[in-house]
Motif scaffolding. Sequence first.
Motif, short mmCIF file in Angstrom:
data_model
loop_
_atom_site.label_atom_id
_atom_site.label_comp_id
_atom_site.label_asym_id
_atom_site.label_seq_id
_atom_site.Cartn_x
_atom_site.Cartn_y
_atom_site.Cartn_z
N CYS A 10 0.70 -1.27 -0.15
CA CYS A 10 0.04 0.13 -0.02
C CYS A 10 0.83 1.28 -0.02
N ARG B 174 2.66 1.48 -3.35
CA ARG B 174 1.85 1.89 -4.57
C ARG B 174 1.25 3.06 -4.37
N GLU B 175 0.78 3.48 -3.18
CA GLU B 175 -0.20 4.79 -3.19
C GLU B 175 0.74 5.78 -2.66
N GLY C 244 -4.02 -5.91 -9.67
CA GLY C 244 -5.15 -5.74 -8.65
C GLY C 244 -4.67 -5.83 -7.39
N GLU C 245 -3.46 -5.67 -6.95
CA GLU C 245 -2.91 -5.80 -5.67
C GLU C 245 -3.72 -5.11 -4.69
N GLU C 246 -4.01 -5.78 -3.40
CA GLU C 246 -4.56 -5.34 -2.59
C GLU C 246 -3.61 -5.11 -1.20
N CYS C 247 -4.10 -4.85 -0.18
CA CYS C 247 -3.14 -4.82 1.20
C CYS C 247 -2.65 -6.06 1.59
N CYS C 248 -1.62 -6.15 2.20
CA CYS C 248 -1.07 -7.58 2.80
C CYS C 248 -1.86 -7.69 4.05
N VAL D 46 -8.66 -9.74 4.81
CA VAL D 46 -7.70 -8.94 3.71
C VAL D 46 -6.89 -10.10 3.31
N LYS E 217 -8.19 -13.19 1.27
CA LYS E 217 -8.33 -12.78 -0.07
C LYS E 217 -6.90 -12.40 -0.84
N THR E 218 -5.87 -11.76 -0.40
CA THR E 218 -4.68 -11.60 -0.94
C THR E 218 -3.94 -12.96 -1.14
N CYS F 17 5.29 -5.18 4.97
CA CYS F 17 4.63 -6.34 4.01
C CYS F 17 5.71 -7.45 4.41
#
Length: 165
Positions: free
Chosen positions: A7, A10-11, A36-40, A56, A59-60, A76
């Motif tokens: 995150c 990336r952000e 479509g990477e999301e948070c760890c 999360v 899902k990850t 991470c």
Amino acid sequence: MLYFRGCVVREKLPQIEMATCMVLKKAGIDYDIWDGEECCGSFLLRTGFTDDALQVMHKTLQNLRNETILVSCAGCYNTLKNDYKKYLGVELDVIHTSQLFSNLIKQGIIKPEKLAVNVCYHDPCHLGRHCGEYQAPREVLDSVAHLVPMENEKENSHCCGAGEG
């Protein structure tokens, strides 16, 4: 190899992603980035939202299985390496960029130019205390500058206060 940016990179710190990709390209390393990477789940875990973090993480995890996962973020790294094992019972193949870059330098695959500057390195708690990685970042930094030890470093490093949310 999957480059998991995380995150923060990336952000908020895309220059870390750009620099990492530049080194990987220069070293001839084949890698993918998960679009479509999301948070760890690290921030949620550290701030006490364990149930949300587990959602999360589950899902990850579906996109991380059977991958060598490269991360730039110490948070991470700790989460994927230790917390996924603790909470989900899975061991992921995770490597921090400092570890990879140190190995590439030792193998002569990348040859950084050493600058005539002094630098200090503050050990992030997630990489140091939680994962025991103190050497690789120092080896990388020492290859590009003169590394000056800090008064409180490695396991005696002071927490910056940001990694735990």
